[in-house]
Design a protein around this motif. Structure first.
Motif, PDB file in Angstrom:
ATOM      1  N   ALA A  36       0.825  -1.383  -0.011  1.00  0.00           N
ATOM      2  CA  ALA A  36       0.050  -0.432  -0.321  1.00  0.00           C
ATOM      3  C   ALA A  36       1.108   1.275  -0.170  1.00  0.00           C
ATOM      4  O   ALA A  36       2.179   0.863   0.232  1.00  0.00           O
ATOM      5  N   PRO A  37       0.197   2.469  -0.452  1.00  0.00           N
ATOM      6  CA  PRO A  37       1.203   3.463  -0.779  1.00  0.00           C
ATOM      7  C   PRO A  37       1.759   4.074   1.228  1.00  0.00           C
ATOM      8  O   PRO A  37       0.928   3.859   1.846  1.00  0.00           O
ATOM      9  N   ALA A  38       2.340   4.837   0.999  1.00  0.00           N
ATOM     10  CA  ALA A  38       2.953   5.725   2.801  1.00  0.00           C
ATOM     11  C   ALA A  38       1.227   5.926   2.871  1.00  0.00           C
ATOM     12  O   ALA A  38       0.619   6.283   2.818  1.00  0.00           O
ATOM     13  N   ILE A  39       1.525   5.552   4.998  1.00  0.00           N
ATOM     14  CA  ILE A  39       0.388   6.377   5.084  1.00  0.00           C
ATOM     15  C   ILE A  39       0.362   7.976   5.823  1.00  0.00           C
ATOM     16  O   ILE A  39       1.224   8.495   5.414  1.00  0.00           O
ATOM     17  N   THR A  40      -1.088   7.924   4.681  1.00  0.00           N
ATOM     18  CA  THR A  40      -1.263   9.776   5.415  1.00  0.00           C
ATOM     19  C   THR A  40      -1.783   9.514   6.500  1.00  0.00           C
ATOM     20  O   THR A  40      -2.859   9.327   6.240  1.00  0.00           O
ATOM     21  N   GLU A  41      -1.764  10.897   7.145  1.00  0.00           N
ATOM     22  CA  GLU A  41      -2.465  10.948   8.164  1.00  0.00           C
ATOM     23  C   GLU A  41      -3.769  11.250   7.865  1.00  0.00           C
ATOM     24  O   GLU A  41      -4.025  12.455   7.265  1.00  0.00           O
ATOM     25  N   ILE A  42      -5.050  11.039   8.600  1.00  0.00           N
ATOM     26  CA  ILE A  42      -6.173  10.447   8.241  1.00  0.00           C
ATOM     27  C   ILE A  42      -6.604  11.991   9.489  1.00  0.00           C
ATOM     28  O   ILE A  42      -6.062  12.054  10.491  1.00  0.00           O
ATOM     29  N   LYS A  43      -7.128  13.011   8.529  1.00  0.00           N
ATOM     30  CA  LYS A  43      -7.425  14.483   9.271  1.00  0.00           C
ATOM     31  C   LYS A  43      -9.290  14.480   8.717  1.00  0.00           C
ATOM     32  O   LYS A  43      -8.952  14.646   7.431  1.00  0.00           O
ATOM     33  N   PRO A  44      -9.587  15.679   9.759  1.00  0.00           N
ATOM     34  CA  PRO A  44     -11.229  15.709   9.639  1.00  0.00           C
ATOM     35  C   PRO A  44     -10.888  16.778   8.734  1.00  0.00           C
ATOM     36  O   PRO A  44      -9.736  17.826   8.820  1.00  0.00           O
ATOM     37  N   SER A  45     -11.963  17.096   7.812  1.00  0.00           N
ATOM     38  CA  SER A  45     -12.086  18.059   7.160  1.00  0.00           C
ATOM     39  C   SER A  45     -11.915  19.614   7.720  1.00  0.00           C
ATOM     40  O   SER A  45     -12.597  19.403   8.619  1.00  0.00           O
ATOM     41  N   ALA A  46     -11.869  20.446   6.581  1.00  0.00           N
ATOM     42  CA  ALA A  46     -11.737  22.098   7.701  1.00  0.00           C
ATOM     43  C   ALA A  46     -13.337  22.477   7.786  1.00  0.00           C
ATOM     44  O   ALA A  46     -13.243  22.785   9.539  1.00  0.00           O
ATOM     45  N   GLY A  47     -14.036  21.596   6.952  1.00  0.00           N
ATOM     46  CA  GLY A  47     -15.720  21.783   7.088  1.00  0.00           C
ATOM     47  C   GLY A  47     -15.913  21.103   8.812  1.00  0.00           C
ATOM     48  O   GLY A  47     -16.654  21.183   9.766  1.00  0.00           O
ATOM     49  N   GLU A  48     -15.106  19.900   8.861  1.00  0.00           N
ATOM     50  CA  GLU A  48     -15.478  18.945  10.101  1.00  0.00           C
ATOM     51  C   GLU A  48     -15.532  19.643  11.514  1.00  0.00           C
ATOM     52  O   GLU A  48     -15.642  19.363  12.678  1.00  0.00           O
TER      53      GLU A  48
END
Lengths: 299, 299
Positions: free
Chosen positions: B36-48
């Motif tokens: 799998a590709p490198a882990i990218t941090e999961i972040k809330p959207s600006a709206g969330e």
């Protein structure tokens, strides 16, 4: 287009069609570099679509500005003798406010995303694929007049507040160094001519950088402030701007009993889901453990 | 943490720390698949981050709910004889409203992002990297009770409205097929037990799918509706839901003179920058030509 639309809708459509199409929103680098990745369509963010484009946001803004103007009109009629500006050293346990004496009344507003939407710069950042940067922003302050628009309801609200005999004062983190451009931006959005140091306070006018308390105290030397309005808590009091606070702590501080009754009663916040200290928090902050849920069947 | 924080802030911090950390927000597929590709941090959207996490959104919601409750209390005291529900066939040119007779008063609310925030499902979609899908959403309706939270101000607002003798009715596009889960979700968020067909109207109760006018007419057979509250124009009247309207046309229709005085006076919109018909529009829609601006010096 449905045939059953009433005449007024057709008139609206006609009005909309008078605007010329804007320049293409395709970055030059894509066209010039054949090795560039496939063109992906540039789209506004969901927050930009909601805030700047939706009927819903227009309505929320009109509702909010009506409430602000009605509140200030009532205060003007009753002539309070304490302002809504927290006194130096005030805390949630000792929430003291500045005294007013017989000073004239004022309402104090942030500018960006409070009086005006920065539509021009927001679109430019989106087309460039960039977040905020200070060089572009400085240029926007100097040259953006006419490309920032009055927030729906704000011109009416400001007119009502002035008609009630209450001075409208702007306390913004736009730079004092760009004072001419900032005055022109507010004027061309329809708010009239603000006067630096009298009805307009900018970053650099007092020590403390973007912290606005010192400017609020300066304003209070001449005015009894009956309303503070902004899109971020820093527009109300610096006490909320402690950068060590997690979102839940910041929410709780704003809800402290000494403060909570002020919201909508002298302290007013308008929605801005695009930027600022309000846009913060990890997954754990925004989706706390007690709300954790996952579907049984994931694709 | 600054040492000068007052005691109440420390109490807030202590309260925040009682919640257990949520499960890690890392999708299983990343851990299980070494290619799998490198882990990218999961972040809330600006709206969330803004809507679900910020003090600013909490305040906007509390302000709005106070206004809604105050308005309904005033209407209860004055006992109007016309409802705020547009009559069948009403247009901006002929804006007729249903008559009330001596029916009891009611206020009608959307559920999602009006009474409750769907924090659990929103977090799940974000962790899965998915937008809305009907399978997951159906499961959320059936099993999400306890993981959706009351919007700040809503419990107080609903209590005040009921105390004024006005029935609180929910008109939501949650599915009638999931009635038990939907009732449980509202109950566990603190709003009490709604009764299907009496105080709760769901998609499928009347013809027309997600269009809510037919349900509004059904409610009006027994009640005089003095307030309509939602996060989308479809919560107010189907006339706004014409999918051929561009954002500017939809804004203009909502601002037609026959309608504009209703906002904040019987018709109320709460902010939701995350999803729905309000989230629409191209670059040209959201950043119109007359606001086009670009910096002289682009990096």
């Amino acid at each position: 287009m449905k045939t059953a639309l009433p005449l007024i809708t057709l008139a609206i459509l006609a009005a909309c069609q008078t605007a010329a199409p804007p320049p293409a929103a395709q970055p030059e680098s894509v066209a010039m570099d054949p090795s560039a990745p496939a063109i992906t369509e540039i789209k506004p963010s969901a927050g930009e679509q909601w805030l700047l484009g939706s009927a819903e946001a227009r309505i929320v803004m009109v509702q909010s500005w009506n409430e602000i103007a009605s509140y200030v009109e009532k205060q003007a009629a009753s002539r309070p003798n304490a302002s809504v500006i927290l006194a130096p050293g005030a805390t949630p346990d000792a929430p003291e406010f500045l005294a007013c004496g017989d000073k004239p009344l004022a309402a104090v507003f942030d500018a960006d995303e409070t009086l005006i939407w920065n539509t021009g710069s927001t679109g430019a950042y989106r087309r460039m694929g960039k977040e905020y940067d200070p060089i572009t922003w400085g240029e926007w302050e100097r040259t953006g007049a006419g490309k920032a628009v009055a927030i729906p309801g704000a011109l009416d609200g400001v007119a009502r507040i002035r008609a009630a005999g209450v001075e409208v004062i702007v306390n913004t983190n736009r730079e004092a160094a760009n004072v001419e451009g900032n005055i022109a931006t507010l004027a061309q959005a329809g708010f009239g001519e603000f006067v630096h140091g009298s009805t307009l306070f900018l970053k650099g006018d007092t020590p403390g950088g973007s912290a606005k308390d010192a400017r609020r105290y300066a304003i209070s030397e001449n005015y009894c402030v009956v309303a503070l309005v902004g899109d971020q808590l820093g527009d109300i009091a610096d006490i909320f701007n402690d950068k060590t606070l997690r979102p839940a702590e910041r929410r709780s501080l704003s809800a402290a009993s000494a403060f909570d009754s002020l919201w909508g009663q002298g302290w007013f916040i308008l929605p801005n889901p695009l930027y600022g200290p309000s846009i913060a928090g990890s997954m754990d902050d925004i989706f706390p453990a007690e709300t954790y849920w996952e579907p049984a069947s994931k694709d």
